[in-house]
Design an enzyme around this catalytic site. Sequence first.
Site, mmCIF file in Angstrom:
data_model
loop_
_atom_site.group_PDB
_atom_site.id
_atom_site.type_symbol
_atom_site.label_atom_id
_atom_site.label_comp_id
_atom_site.label_asym_id
_atom_site.label_seq_id
_atom_site.Cartn_x
_atom_site.Cartn_y
_atom_site.Cartn_z
ATOM 1 N N HIS A 203 5.449 28.450 -3.450
ATOM 2 C CA HIS A 203 5.306 29.099 -4.771
ATOM 3 C C HIS A 203 4.190 28.268 -6.094
ATOM 4 O O HIS A 203 3.824 28.913 -6.951
ATOM 5 C CB HIS A 203 6.534 29.213 -5.581
ATOM 6 C CG HIS A 203 7.297 28.509 -5.968
ATOM 7 N ND1 HIS A 203 7.993 28.241 -5.271
ATOM 8 C CD2 HIS A 203 7.392 28.418 -7.239
ATOM 9 C CE1 HIS A 203 8.435 26.889 -5.928
ATOM 10 N NE2 HIS A 203 7.972 26.662 -7.178
HETATM 11 C C1 UD1 Z 1 8.141 28.684 -12.103
HETATM 12 C C2 UD1 Z 1 8.191 27.146 -12.783
HETATM 13 C C3 UD1 Z 1 8.429 26.386 -12.067
HETATM 14 C C4 UD1 Z 1 9.658 26.662 -10.596
HETATM 15 C C5 UD1 Z 1 9.612 28.206 -10.584
HETATM 16 C C6 UD1 Z 1 10.883 28.809 -9.846
HETATM 17 C C7 UD1 Z 1 6.574 26.486 -15.003
HETATM 18 C C8 UD1 Z 1 5.555 25.605 -15.100
HETATM 19 N N1 UD1 Z 1 6.614 26.783 -13.492
HETATM 20 O O1 UD1 Z 1 7.133 28.908 -11.246
HETATM 21 O O2 UD1 Z 1 8.700 24.842 -11.507
HETATM 22 O O3 UD1 Z 1 9.618 25.846 -9.500
HETATM 23 O O4 UD1 Z 1 9.306 28.763 -12.315
HETATM 24 O O5 UD1 Z 1 10.553 29.725 -9.733
HETATM 25 O O6 UD1 Z 1 7.785 26.787 -15.388
HETATM 26 N N2 UD1 Z 1 6.021 36.303 -12.376
HETATM 27 C C9 UD1 Z 1 6.797 37.856 -12.192
HETATM 28 N N3 UD1 Z 1 7.658 37.460 -12.288
HETATM 29 C C10 UD1 Z 1 8.580 37.304 -12.540
HETATM 30 C C11 UD1 Z 1 8.334 35.574 -13.293
HETATM 31 C C12 UD1 Z 1 7.401 34.899 -12.318
HETATM 32 O O7 UD1 Z 1 5.867 38.418 -11.670
HETATM 33 O O8 UD1 Z 1 10.073 37.136 -12.920
HETATM 34 C C13 UD1 Z 1 4.579 35.854 -11.898
HETATM 35 C C14 UD1 Z 1 3.890 35.818 -12.640
HETATM 36 O O9 UD1 Z 1 2.474 36.650 -12.445
HETATM 37 C C15 UD1 Z 1 3.671 34.639 -13.555
HETATM 38 C C16 UD1 Z 1 3.337 33.812 -12.118
HETATM 39 O O10 UD1 Z 1 4.617 34.553 -11.099
HETATM 40 O O11 UD1 Z 1 2.354 34.795 -13.989
HETATM 41 C C17 UD1 Z 1 3.765 32.397 -12.730
HETATM 42 O O12 UD1 Z 1 5.264 32.476 -13.407
HETATM 43 P P1 UD1 Z 1 6.272 31.236 -14.121
HETATM 44 O O13 UD1 Z 1 7.186 31.695 -14.145
HETATM 45 O O14 UD1 Z 1 4.465 30.724 -14.936
HETATM 46 O O15 UD1 Z 1 6.270 29.978 -12.954
HETATM 47 P P2 UD1 Z 1 6.873 30.187 -11.621
HETATM 48 O O16 UD1 Z 1 5.078 30.022 -11.016
HETATM 49 O O17 UD1 Z 1 7.316 31.017 -11.350
#
Ligand code: UD1
Length: 353
Positions: A203
């Site tokens: 991820h």
């Molecule tokens: C975040 C953390 C990462 C952690 C990970 C665990 C940051 C910069 N990164 O990464 O360190 O290891 O969480 O999972 O804080 N999305 C969904 N549903 C959700 C959440 C996210 O669809 O409930 C998708 C969205 O398209 C979003 C993308 O995932 O734009 C990224 O989500 P985000 O929470 O920013 O970062 P993670 O990749 O989950």
Amino acid sequence: MKVVTVLGARPQFIKAAPLSRCLRKRHEEILVHTGQHYDENLSGRFFQELGIPEPDVNLGVGSARHGAQTGAMLEGIEAVIEARGPDAVLVYGDTNSTLAGALAAAKCRVPVAHVEAGLRSFNRSMPEEINRVVADHLAYWLFAPSESARRQLAAEGITRGVHVVGDIMLDSLRLLPGLEEDPGARLAGMGLEAGRYFLCTLHRAENTDERGRLAGILEALGRIPGPVVLPLHPRTRARMEAFNLAFPPGIQVLEPLGYLDLLRLLKASRCVLTDSGGIQKEAYYLSVPCITLRDETEWTETLETGWNRLAGAEPGRILEAAVNLPPSGHPHPDLYGDGRAAERIVDFLEQGF
Ligand code: UD1
């Protein structure tokens, strides 16, 4: 003592569960969920499964670019701090929620406690590295999982308020009932046999947002000698669609799993391939070899034991690691304490007042 705890992403729910339980025996905790993770699969089910109380406040920030997401959190957390007047703000790990919690508290002059302090990848292109460096430099209490984390903080001039307490994720794992159950029937339903399949999780932005790296990892998964199970993070799914990348045959793609389901699948696997920080340690605790799909790791002790190998995103390196796993009976020293970090953290917080 009144503590505001800031959470937002899946690994933080796992880390907060044991500490929240311990803290609430003697103190008041106000739980703030930033809403960074909002899918039921990444958020709600972890609260239920780990018995974490409902958040007192959910800021509902959702997905956005880093500045907008962190900014919305900062504004929301500041308002909670001003309204509730806590004695301390507790943050975990290295996500944008960690950064926002630490920064909001520091601006409001409320002491910050950072759990998982002192970890470094030395790669400033990772958002997590920025988040953890800033959180450490703002924190009043720095709860480090290991002596090497303490040394790193000292190298950056931080010596006050540093306590080596062990890894809080070992507390979570130790307190989880049901991990000993035989997964045989469940595995059979998936066409898998214990000790003969590979688990993969993927991820990190550095892997998912670069087409070449993502394609390299997928190619390696397709060539690995054995079945591969991949619970898919929504971010990775979205990037694969955007890059028009398909799964090679032989990969079983699942929805994101709950904590217990993931650990059971991990425990019975031959080996895990992952870019997660937490899973590198969970694999170690469960004596499962790990191949880390990154160019560096913050959990260097796991590399030194030989149970974890860095393989980046290059198919040749990944495959080489997958066929040269540590033999059974390979030495397995304790690396990150005894799974009682939560009690120590509460003790240190109390002494700080
Ligand atoms: C975040 C953390 C990462 C952690 C990970 C665990 C940051 C910069 N990164 O990464 O360190 O290891 O969480 O999972 O804080 N999305 C969904 N549903 C959700 C959440 C996210 O669809 O409930 C998708 C969205 O398209 C979003 C993308 O995932 O734009 C990224 O989500 P985000 O929470 O920013 O970062 P993670 O990749 O989950």
